[in-house]
Design a protein around this motif. Structure first.
Motif: not given
Length: 476
Positions: A395-396, A403, A405, A407, A453, A468, A470
């Motif tokens: 979570r960022e 958002s 995230v 990766r 997103g 990535t 989001r």
């Protein structure tokens, strides 16, 4: 050429016609002003001369009538501007009793200045046609008043307007000539200007027709830094993009044909082997053949599914079934399921765990799992030689947007910098020799975009590529 001729005619009609009207009005206005100036100056000079002569002649008016007429004749004979105008003495009966052209008795051309001077006892002027000769003249009459206040005649100056009219006409012709020169200069310069636009437009039109006829990638040399140059750059860019898209589509067709041919060949070959008399159902060769048939059939199924997804996106039938979803659970299930498959290929899939609190978000679980699988499959195909793939979900908060995230990174050779902007394009495969149709990432980006997103692909520090994703977390 008809279109260009139409543009020239439109320019001639809209520009030159207006300019011609302006020039014509200017010439007429200047001619009127010059004529008024000439006539006003002549009239003012004649009035001044008449006023001076009348004042000087007042001394003779006190004489008897006979002596007065004799004095008029002598004064007229001594008039020194005979080559410019005529001096007349006219009695109240409109008869000329003396003239600088000779002593005679006759009727003067009755004009308004004589009557007005007699009636108002003031200087009066007239510009027009001589009733006797039809010649254009200017006349100024000054009343001669006797000692008892009676007007006994007028002192009248008369001059022909032939020379003045000639000067005015000459000026008007000169003004008209200057106007025509201006029109000619504007016409020539305008033709040059219009040509400087039409010629590039013709070239652009011809090139656009070549592009529409199939000559994709053709370029037009830029010859100017104005709007035409910008249009040239735009058409060149369009041609290049169409050429690239056409190339990508051709490569896509070739790639799909090859991808379909390979499993079909394997399926066909092993089917013939299994049907041959020498292959038993329980033999190792038969089991190997069935395994290959199963694997290649699955690959064909995946390719067909990708093509179907692509056609749904193209015609607008691609939809989502959005429900509240625990995305961490869906992602972890996908990673652990795919990890066992990658181990068979000698690739380690590391899941980077964390304690971030990731709430449920509205999404389509099946579509998101499709995205995760596709990206993991790409990482294995293009970066599998690195022997390792990492995956994480966290979570960022960036730019005030909370958002989720995801990766996924491989440790392969990475993506050439010039191909990074193109890898998500439909049909694009780039220099990679890996199998695939080239539309998987395009489908993934469409799914992520429909979830509001962002899907980003870049080269990671230390080598390899990182994808990535989001997805915004809705405010509670």
């Amino acid at each position: 050429m008809k279109r260009n001729s139409g543009l020239q005619k439109r320019w001639l009609r809209n520009t030159l016609s207006i300019l011609f009207a302006i020039v014509l009005l200017c010439v007429i206005a200047l001619s009127i002003m010059v004529a008024d100036y000439y006539y006003s100056s002549m009239e003012a000079g004649m009035e001044a001369k008449a006023r001076t002569s009348t004042s000087f002649f007042d001394n003779y008016v006190r004489q008897s009538y006979n002596e007065y007429y004799q004095s008029c004749a002598k004064f007229a004979q001594s008039f020194d501007s005979k080559d410019q105008m005529e001096l007349q003495f006219v009695n109240t009966n409109n008869r000329i009793v003396a003239s600088s052209y000779g002593v005679y008795s006759g009727m003067a051309g009755v004009t308004s200045d004589i009557r007005e001077a007699i009636e108002t006892k003031a200087i009066a002027s007239y510009t027009g046609t001589n009733p006797a000769t039809g010649e254009r003249i200017m006349a100024v009459s000054s009343p001669l008043i006797y000692t008892n206040g009676e007007v006994i005649g007028v002192l009248r100056y008369v001059t022909s307007l032939r020379r003045a009219d000639r000067q005015i006409m000459l000026f008007s012709l000169c003004a008209a000539l200057v106007g025509l020169i201006v029109l000619l200069v504007v016409y020539v310069s305008g033709r040059y200007f219009v040509k400087s636009i039409l010629v590039p437009v013709q070239e652009l039109t011809a090139t656009a027709k070549r592009i529409s006829a199939g000559s994709y990638g053709v370029q037009i040399p830029r010859k100017s830094d104005d709007e035409i140059g910008e249009l040239t750059d735009t058409i060149n860019e369009m041609s290049e993009k169409i050429s690239r898209a056409e190339k990508m589509q051709s490569e896509f067709v070739s790639s799909v044909s090859h991808e379909l041919r390979t499993p079909l060949t394997a399926i066909s070959g092993w089917s013939e082997t299994l049907l041959s008399a020498g292959a038993g159902v329980d033999s190792a060769e038969a089991r190997r053949g069935l395994s290959i048939i199963q694997r290649e059939a699955a690959r064909l199924t995946d390719m067909v599914e990708e093509l179907l997804e692509f056609t749904r996106i193209q015609d607008g039938r691609f939809t989502l079934n959005v429900v509240p979803c625990d995305l961490r659970t869906e992602f972890e299930d996908t990673v652990f399921m795919y990890g066992s498959r990658l181990r068979q290929e000698g690739i380690v899939l590391d899941y980077l765990e964390n304690d971030d609190d990731i709430p449920e978000i509205p999404c389509d679980p099946a579509r998101m799992k499709q995205v995760f699988l596709n990206i993991l499959d790409n990482a294995a195909k293009h970066g599998g030689e690195g022997g390792r793939i990492t995956a994480e979900i966290c979570r960022e908060n960036a730019d005030g947007q909370d958002s989720v995230v995801i990766r996924i990174r491989d440790f392969g050779p990475g993506i050439p910098e010039e191909e990074l902007p193109l890898v998500k394009k439909k049909f694009y495969k780039g220099a990679s020799k890996a199998r695939g149709s080239g539309i998987g990432l395009a489908v993934c980006e469409e799914i992520v975009t429909m979830h509001n997103g962002v899907l980003d692909i870049a080269n990671a520090e230390g080598g390899g590529a990182v994808v990535t994703i989001r997805l915004p977390i809705a405010e509670q």
